[in-house]
Every structure is written in structure tokens, then in C-alpha cells.
Design an enzyme around this catalytic site. Structure first.
Site, mmCIF file in Angstrom:
data_model
loop_
_atom_site.group_PDB
_atom_site.id
_atom_site.type_symbol
_atom_site.label_atom_id
_atom_site.label_comp_id
_atom_site.label_asym_id
_atom_site.label_seq_id
_atom_site.Cartn_x
_atom_site.Cartn_y
_atom_site.Cartn_z
ATOM 1 N N LYS A 114 0.858 -1.184 0.000
ATOM 2 C CA LYS A 114 0.000 0.000 0.000
ATOM 3 C C LYS A 114 0.893 1.233 0.000
ATOM 4 C CE LYS A 114 -3.678 2.392 2.454
ATOM 5 N NZ LYS A 114 -4.695 2.323 3.498
ATOM 6 N N LYS A 116 -2.209 -1.570 -3.802
ATOM 7 C CA LYS A 116 -3.060 -0.389 -3.731
ATOM 8 C C LYS A 116 -2.209 0.873 -3.751
ATOM 9 C CE LYS A 116 -6.229 1.797 -0.527
ATOM 10 N NZ LYS A 116 -6.849 1.750 0.759
ATOM 11 N N SER A 146 -10.373 5.552 -4.596
ATOM 12 C CA SER A 146 -11.293 6.686 -4.730
ATOM 13 C C SER A 146 -10.823 7.726 -5.751
ATOM 14 C CB SER A 146 -11.506 7.339 -3.363
ATOM 15 O OG SER A 146 -10.278 7.768 -2.813
HETATM 16 C C1 PBG Z 1 -7.218 3.653 5.543
HETATM 17 C C2 PBG Z 1 -7.671 3.352 4.164
HETATM 18 C C3 PBG Z 1 -7.559 4.235 3.094
HETATM 19 C C4 PBG Z 1 -8.164 3.626 2.003
HETATM 20 C C5 PBG Z 1 -8.623 2.376 2.422
HETATM 21 N N1 PBG Z 1 -8.290 2.222 3.769
HETATM 22 C C6 PBG Z 1 -7.013 5.614 3.030
HETATM 23 C C7 PBG Z 1 -5.726 5.892 3.643
HETATM 24 O O1 PBG Z 1 -4.832 5.050 3.779
HETATM 25 O O2 PBG Z 1 -5.559 7.060 4.015
HETATM 26 C C8 PBG Z 1 -8.277 4.262 0.653
HETATM 27 C C9 PBG Z 1 -9.344 3.798 -0.252
HETATM 28 C C10 PBG Z 1 -9.611 4.716 -1.393
HETATM 29 O O3 PBG Z 1 -8.959 5.767 -1.561
HETATM 30 O O4 PBG Z 1 -10.520 4.369 -2.157
HETATM 31 N N2 PBG Z 1 -6.772 2.638 6.317
#
Ligand code: PBG
Length: 326
Positions: A196, A249, A275
Site C-alpha cells: 500500500k 493499492k 477513490s
Molecule cells: C485507511 C484506508 C484508506 C483507504 C482504504 N483504507 C485511506 C488511507 O490510507 O488514508 C483508501 C481507499 C480509497 O482511496 O478508495 N486505512
């Protein structure tokens, strides 16, 4: 002209093209993320995610039934916690009567076949908006892992099929697996957000849950977007620690990583079409600059081609409808 090989023969008609298609999307490729809020009869459109909603549990159940009827077999749950329940321990995250725990059991009751995955990270519950516990301005690893284990166990107790740790702390997959084993949850899976990246494309999601970090950024736990080998290391370690599925991701800017991880591991690989990627397609379509339907199918197909066995996407429902039409 004399040509020994004419590649266009295989592209001549739609029928021929479909016969030799290498990558075909199906509804069971998709994971539908759901944003859940307290209350009743609430359906809030997320401003930076047009046509995507945060709903109260009643509307969420209706949505899950619709998804199931469309052939979508998996949902990934995120909840929005009210500010007064946020603190620096994240303890609301393992409240047996919390919104997440109630949502899991209500969804499993309503649609028992639906595979329920749950987000595991402290950010929705953190007064600092970070994925872990903060001490002296730092996100501390080991106390956070202890909290994540409690959170995962409470999701398993409520009936989650898979917990999906998205926090990027070290050692959390092993600790969660051990916790599940010790408590007899031998059927609960772990989908690890293994690679991630610290990405600017999460912005709209943080709007959806009001979970933007209150100070600094997430670069001390999420990965540097210039790194490739590190993603393979993370994925291999998570598999060793007990992950059933590993995830890459974001999606679109990381297709190379997706392929790399797919070639390195012997477990299914998922990708999160996040997103910001959703917002980009929506925005360009709204401007009349791209064809939204075609952009959706081309994007999702690219994930599968790059090696994704599962695709978490806000387009899941749209995609199934488009596939039915095709
Ligand atoms: C947080 C989390 C995030 C997303 C999924 N879980 C955002 C982040 O790490 O700040 C992002 C999902 C998306 O942007 O669609 N644990």
C-alpha cells in the site's frame, strides 16, 4: 504483398475477437466497498465521488441485496465513526456493539452468502486520523498491532469472512493470524493490504469517512511510490505470516507492481481501484472528455490483465450492468 502472418485475422469481427479474448471480466471478480454511517434512512453522496454514497445500515442492507442479485459476491466494509468516539487508543474499533460489528452481523443475516470483508486500521477511530496509535508525534508500531488484533477478533466474532488490514504496520498479519488461531477462528481469512503506497489518490476516500490525517502524512508506514522490490518483499512476508490474499493499492498507477506481485506469490492477488481513480474517470466524463462506460471496462480489464484475481472498485455495480449489456 506476401505476408506469412497476418495478426489482423484474429481481430476481424466481434465474434472472432471474443473467441480469442485473453481477459474477460465477470461479476465474481469484484469487491464492492461500502461506506456505512450511523442513523436511519441516510444516503449521503460523497462530493468528490459522484454517484457513490455513504449510507446508514438500513440502506446498506438494501444495497447488499442488490449487489448480490447482480452477482457481486463480496463487500468490503468501512464505517464512519462520530468524532466523540475517536481517541488515540482506537478502542471503539473493537467495541462489540460498534457500528462495524453491528453491520457485519446484519449483512450476514440478510445475505448469508455474501462474503464480508472488513477494513482493519485505526484511522476512522483515531483522533489524529492516523492508522495507528500516536506517541510523541510518531505512529508506534507494536501497540498498534495489539489494537489491530483486538479489532480483527471483534470482526471475526461478529461474523466477518475476511479481515483486511490496511494499516501497513510491521508484523500485523502474523499477530492477527495468531490471535485468530488462539481464539478458534480457523475459518476467518486475511486479505492483507501488502503493498500500500502513500498516495495522493486517497483524497476522496478521506472525504468520505472524514479520516484525513490531522498532522503530517502516512509516509512512515505506507510505501514510497518509487519502490518496486519493496512491494514484493512486503507481499512475500505477508504470505509467510499467514495472509490468504495479498493486495496492491492504489491500482492504476501501480499496474507494474500488481504484475510483479502476482508473479512472486502463490496466493490470490487483489487490487484496489481507489477513490481518486474513481474521481478521475467521473470528472473527465462529466467534462465530456472521455466515455465513462468504456473507461470503466477498459480500466477494470487492465487490472485483470495485469494479474488481479480480485478487484475492489467503486465501479463494481456499474461494471456488472455494462457487462450484462455487452
Ligand atoms: C485507511 C484506508 C484508506 C483507504 C482504504 N483504507 C485511506 C488511507 O490510507 O488514508 C483508501 C481507499 C480509497 O482511496 O478508495 N486505512
Amino acid at each position: 504483398m506476401y505476408l506469412q502472418r497476418r495478426n489482423r485475422i484474429l481481430r476481424a469481427t466481434p465474434a472472432i475477437r471474443s473467441l480469442v479474448a485473453e481477459t474477460i471480466l465477470t461479476p465474481s471478480d469484484f469487491i464492492a466497498p461500502l461506506f456505512i454511517d450511523e442513523g436511519e434512512n441516510i444516503q449521503f453522496e460523497i462530493p468528490s465521488m459522484p454517484n457513490y454514497y455513504r449510507r446508514s445500515l438500513d440502506g446498506t442492507i438494501k444495497e447488499v441485496k442488490e449487489l448480490w442479485a447482480l452477482g457481486i459476491k463480496c463487500v468490503l466494509l468501512f464505517i464512519k465513526a462520530p468524532d466523540e468516539l475517536k481517541d488515540n487508543t482506537g478502542k471503539e474499533a473493537w467495541n462489540p456493539a460498534g457500528l462495524m460489528q453491528r453491520s457485519i452481523s446484519a449483512i450476514k443475516d440478510a445475505v448469508p452468502g455474501m462474503v464480508v470483508m472488513t477494513d482493519v486500521a485505526l484511522d476512522p477511530y483515531s483522533s489524529y486520523g492516523h492508522d495507528g496509535i500516536v506517541a510523541d508525534g510518531e505512529i508506534v508500531n507494536d501497540p498498534t498491532v495489539e489494537a489491530l488484533v483486538k479489532m480483527s477478533l471483534s470482526h471475526a466474532k461478529a461474523g466477518a469472512d475476511f479481515v483486511a488490514p490496511s494499516d501497513m504496520m510491521d508484523g500485523r498479519i502474523g499477530a492477527i493470524r495468531e490471535g485468530l488461531e488462539q481464539q478458534g477462528f480457523t475459518k476467518t481469512g486475511i486479505m492483507a493490504y501488502s503493498a500500500k503506497y502513500a498516495s495522493c489518490f486517497y483524497g476522496p476516500f478521506r472525504d468520505a469517512l472524514d479520516s484525513a490525517p490531522g498532522f503530517g502524512d502516512k509516509k512512515t508506514y505506507q510505501m514510497d511510490f518509487g519502490n518496486r522490490i519493496e512491494a514484493v518483499k512486503e507481499a512475500l512476508m505477508d504470505v509467510e505470516e499467514g495472509a490468504d490474499i495479498v493486495m496492491v493499492k492504489p491500482g492504476l498507477p501501480y499496474l507494474d507492481i500488481l504484475r510483479e506481485v502476482k508473479d512472486a506469490v502463490d496466493v490470490p492477488v487483489s487490487v484496489y481501484n481507489i477513490s481518486g481513480e474513481y474521481a478521475m474517470i467521473k470528472a473527465a466524463a462529466k467534462m465530456g472528455w472521455i466515455n465513462e462506460d468504456k473507461a470503466i471496462i477498459e480500466t477494470l480489464t487492465s487490472f485483470k490483465r495485469a494479474g488481479a484475481d480480485l478487484i475492489a472498485t467503486y465501479f463494481a455495480k456499474d461494471a456488472v450492468r455494462l457487462l450484462q449489456k455487452a
